[in-house]
Design a protein around this motif. Structure first.
Motif, PDB file in Angstrom:
ATOM      1  N   ALA A 359       0.827  -1.207   0.000  1.00 14.32           N
ATOM      2  CA  ALA A 359       0.000   0.000   0.000  1.00 14.32           C
ATOM      3  C   ALA A 359       0.859   1.254   0.000  1.00 14.32           C
ATOM      4  N   TYR A 397      -8.614   6.020  -4.052  1.00  7.63           N
ATOM      5  CA  TYR A 397      -8.572   4.564  -4.189  1.00  7.63           C
ATOM      6  C   TYR A 397      -8.921   4.100  -5.606  1.00  7.63           C
ATOM      7  N   GLN A 404      -2.046  -0.562  -7.801  1.00  3.34           N
ATOM      8  CA  GLN A 404      -2.078  -1.804  -7.018  1.00  3.34           C
ATOM      9  C   GLN A 404      -2.025  -3.020  -7.936  1.00  3.34           C
ATOM     10  N   ALA A 526      -9.256  -1.838  -5.852  1.00  2.00           N
ATOM     11  CA  ALA A 526      -8.766  -1.561  -4.502  1.00  2.00           C
ATOM     12  C   ALA A 526      -9.939  -1.405  -3.544  1.00  2.00           C
ATOM     13  N   ILE A 534      -4.630  -0.389   6.817  1.00  2.00           N
ATOM     14  CA  ILE A 534      -4.713  -1.695   6.157  1.00  2.00           C
ATOM     15  C   ILE A 534      -5.696  -2.622   6.856  1.00  2.00           C
TER      16      ILE A 534
END
Length: 852
Positions: A359, A397, A404, A526, A534
């Motif tokens: 992350a 995100y 990611q 994500a 997290i």
């Protein structure tokens, strides 16, 4: 202390050169002195010492122009700074001990520290502010009359904010002197000057203009021959005779085109982008591990600027080069190397939580792209909606999901400093390609594989023993076993072996490798993390782009790929309101010393507003119309009448516009660290203009930079090279001395605007550095060999260093210096030693490291 912006008239560097040749004292000439330093009080002291500090460090959060009033405190007017904010008066005239501003910048109270989350200001700056308050805090500023804006945090108001609206074409404004302008941009500058009844400054003389062009475009001084040719071709008579004007314009354009075509151009302007890309050859932070393959990206950037790769394509290759079709294997390698842009950010390699590490890597990549390309702080929405710009957590995100789903190849292995290993991208095999990593014998490969197999057996045996002991209720520690120690030994040993084997083929031959990114095998969106933690994932956020950018018909990320290619095309879309503006502003900053938007890395609400909003739109539109050609944009600007103005101080103009935001003259500027170094090499005749192959870091064959100081093969100052400074090793937290001392960009951060300081340690470097002394000695030899008599030698030294002849006073001072140290029957070596000292004084002078 921090050097103030161009708001006072400094003592001329030429005068400094004269003063110091008399004594040859390097310390004196190494320090640039402001004329305002001698002003003991009143507005002059405020303008030279206080206002620049407030503008640079405080206005971002405490000014009406920035639109932000943190803690209810404004610092941009006399009344506001004395009234203070929620906690009381910031300044109490005559009472430093009662002034909260002084307490805040002194960091005496841990709960009241300014600037927040940044290092304490220099002691000299704090002392100046204390002195100013003690003298009564004289402050000529009046109320601004600005209305305080509300942050555009919702989509509707965000889309109305200037930076998020598409650039639009503006009619060329009328001018009080149409004949003055050479390009469209000149009309926009002149219109702003006309509004306040200011006139532009006269053109700079040909030599000054040529030096400015050389340093700005290629980062090197012109040779005396180049100066002589240009002066002959360029007319500054001021005549409106069309033939004279045409000849001058043609001579200027010819020089500009030659400089833009030079390979030195890419080395200079590529370095500007490397600042923005936070390029480095080590990780930094608590685990400063080498990135021995980062140099490939450095060379890619230099080549891109030299070939004038269109900027939209340049961005696309760096973000998604691996997803683009390639013409051949060489082009495939180039595109893979380009994605190194996303790979060499600083990482928390000691992080034990793998999800947290991933992350954080995504966050660093997202921040680098959005700040570097959009000058926007989207990463501030990781833990909560952005407080000042229209970016919600969903926007963060949506972008984070793109990164990611990309695997980052950064090339480190597990050891005592690194808990997160990274692979490297295998490049295609190409004829004659440079592979600096070492090959190993085939038998060594077999030995390493055997060691791995042994470690695997030991690990399996330990697991079986532990399982049996648990079943039998035995305490293995009481039986003499230390499974934790053995597990750590196996873990670290395997990491080192893996690191060696992944860099060679089955026969031990070194592989061509690069840092970069590629799509992950499994694509998932994500999860939005509550408070950015997290451990608290919430809803899944579809991959996409910040919603404040109202762009139609933009392809969204597909289910089959990460979305990096769509992101790259979204950034390079002509309807994106920021990409072209931000780059045009970066170019402007490098040519004028300040951007049209001074906060070049922040176009958001807390950034400054543009001084010429119509002009930045015009530049952005023309940039795109010219196929995103950086060279064309630079050419347009440097051929303008605005660029060629002199830097002459005019009291009335300064009173009206002390920060020169309206561009009534050229800004005096100190050269960047690498330009100072390269100029020393150039005038000494020692500059090696060939490209350095690979990098010093790639040749060390080691991982940890913490042991760098103990490597006897590495120069103590991390230099030892005659190549250009762009090829010096960029080790985070351990830069080469000259780069570190003269305000090189922090390589862990996106940096579009370097700090400029003037501190004693710089003078000490110019006095005592072996690098400077060696360059002075080489220049002295060059001077001694150039002519038999001293007067001609002095003229040649001035010609190489300053592109001019010394005047009568400077010649007299030089003669006085040499006579004062003459001795009867002195050897040639003695004469050379004195010339060494004289040349070092020239190299250390303010004129050498500043341009008008």
């Amino acid at each position: 202390m921090t050097t103030p912006p161009n708001n006072t008239e400094p003592v001329s560097p030429r005068a400094w050169t004269s003063a110091t040749t008399l004594t040859g004292l390097i310390l004196v000439c190494a320090l640039t002195v402001d004329g305002a330093d001698n002003a003991e009080g009143g507005p002059a002291f405020f303008e030279s010492k206080i206002r620049p500090v407030l503008v640079k460090h405080c206005y971002e959060c405490h000014s009406a122009e920035a639109g932000k009033i943190k803690g209810g405190l404004l610092l941009d007017t006399r009344d506001a700074i004395r009234k203070g904010g929620d906690t009381g008066p910031a300044v109490v005239p005559g009472k430093p001990d009662k002034s909260l501003l002084l307490a805040a910048i002194s960091h005496t109270d841990p709960d009241l520290q300014m600037p927040p989350k940044r290092p304490q200001l220099a002691k000299a700056v704090i002392a100046d502010i204390a002195r100013w308050i003690k003298m009564g805090a004289p402050d000529p500023r009046e109320a601004t009359g600005h209305k305080v804006e509300r942050p555009p945090v919702d989509l509707a108001s965000g889309r109305l904010f200037w930076a998020f609206r598409k650039p639009v074409h503006h009619e060329t404004p009328a001018s009080s002197d149409p004949g003055w302008a050479r390009h469209d941009l000149d009309y926009f500058v002149r219109a702003k000057l006309d509004e306040v009844k200011l006139a532009p400054s006269p053109d700079a003389d040909p030599v000054t203009l040529l030096r400015r062009l050389y340093f700005d475009l290629i980062g090197l001084p012109p040779t005396p021959d180049a100066v002589e040719r240009f002066v002959k071709e360029f007319s500054t008579s001021g005549s409106r005779d069309s033939r004279h004007e045409r000849r001058s314009e043609e001579a200027l354009a010819k020089v500009v085109d030659e400089l833009l075509a030079s390979e030195r151009f890419g080395e200079r302007w590529g370095r500007h982008w490397l600042d923005v890309a936070r390029f480095a050859e080590s990780n930094g932070r608590e685990s400063n591990i080498a990135y021995p393959h980062a140099w490939r990206y450095r060379d890619y950037v230099i080549d891109a600027y030299n070939t004038d790769l269109p900027f939209d394509r340049f961005l696309t290759e760096q973000i998604a080069g691996d997803l683009l079709p390639a013409k051949n294997e060489a082009d495939r390698a180039r595109l893979l190397i380009a994605t190194g842009y996303l790979a060499f950010g600083a990482k928390g390699l000691n992080e034990m939580n793998k999800a947290q590490f991933a992350a954080d890597v995504v966050d660093e990549q997202l921040d680098a792209v959005t700040r570097g390309v959009l000058a926007s702080s989207v990463a501030c929405a990781r833990c909560h909606d952005h407080k000042y710009d229209p970016f919600a957590m969903e926007d963060y995100y949506a972008l984070a999901g793109i990164f990611q789903n990309s695997k980052t190849y950064y090339g480190t292995w597990i050891d005592s400093e690194n808990n997160n290993a990274g692979d490297l991208i295998r490049l295609p095999d190409l004829p004659g390609q440079l592979i600096p990593n070492l090959s190993i014998p085939a038998r060594k490969v077999a030995q390493l594989k055997a060691q791995l197999a042994k470690l695997d057996r030991e690990e399996a045996d330990a697991r079986a023993l532990r399982k049996q002991a648990m079943a039998e209720g035995r305490d293995l520690s009481k039986e003499g076993y230390n499974l934790l120690r053995d597990a750590i030994r196996i873990y670290w040993t395997r990491g080192g072996i893996d690191g060696q084997l992944k860099r060679v083929d089955a026969k031990g031959r070194a592989l061509p490798l690069a840092m970069g990114v590629q799509d992950a095998p499994k694509i998932v969106d994500a999860r939005l993390l509550e408070r950015g933690e997290i451990a608290h994932p919430t809803v899944s956020v579809p991959r996409g782009f910040p919603r404040v950018f109202a762009m139609e018909d933009v392809p969204q990320p597909s289910a089959q790929s990460s979305g990096r290619l769509e992101l790259a095309r979204w950034l390079a879309n002509r309807d994106n309101p920021l990409t072209a503006r931000v780059m045009a502003n970066r170019v402007w900053r490098h040519l004028f010393g300040a951007g049209i938007v001074r906060t070049v890395d922040n176009f958001g609400f807390n950034g400054e507003r543009p001084s010429h909003p119509e002009l930045i739109d015009q530049l952005a539109l023309k940039f795109m119309e010219n196929k995103w050609s950086v060279k064309s944009l630079i050419r347009e600007i440097v051929l303008s009448r605005t660029y060629r103005q002199s830097s002459t101080y005019r009291p009335a103009a300064f009173q009206a516009d002390p920060d020169n935001r309206l561009l009534w003259r050229a800004n005096k500027r100190r050269l960047d660290a690498e330009v100072i170094r390269d100029a020393m090499l150039a005038v000494s005749g020692q500059l090696d203009t060939s490209r350095r192959k690979g990098s010093l870091i790639a040749e060390l064959n080691g991982q940890s930079m913490s042991l760098l100081a103990f490597n006897k093969k590495v120069p103590a100052d991390l230099d030892g090279s005659l190549h250009r400074s762009v090829y010096l090793p960029i080790v985070r937290d351990r830069l080469p001395d000259i780069l570190d001392l003269f305000d090189f960009a922090e390589p862990s951060l996106v940096t579009g605007d370097r700090e400029v300081t003037n501190v004693p340690v710089q003078a000490l470097y110019l006095m005592n550095s072996p690098f400077v002394q060696d360059r002075a000695a080489a220049l002295a030899r060059r001077v001694m060999q150039s002519a038999p008599d001293r007067a001609t030698r002095v003229r040649h030294a001035f010609g190489w260093c300053f592109n001019r002849h010394p005047d009568a006073r400077e010649m007299a001072l030089a003669e006085s210096f040499f006579k004062s140290t003459d001795s009867a029957g002195e050897s040639d070596a003695g004469s050379l030693n004195r010339m060494d000292a004289y040349c070092q004084a020239l190299l250390a002078s303010a004129e050498f490291r500043n341009i008008d």
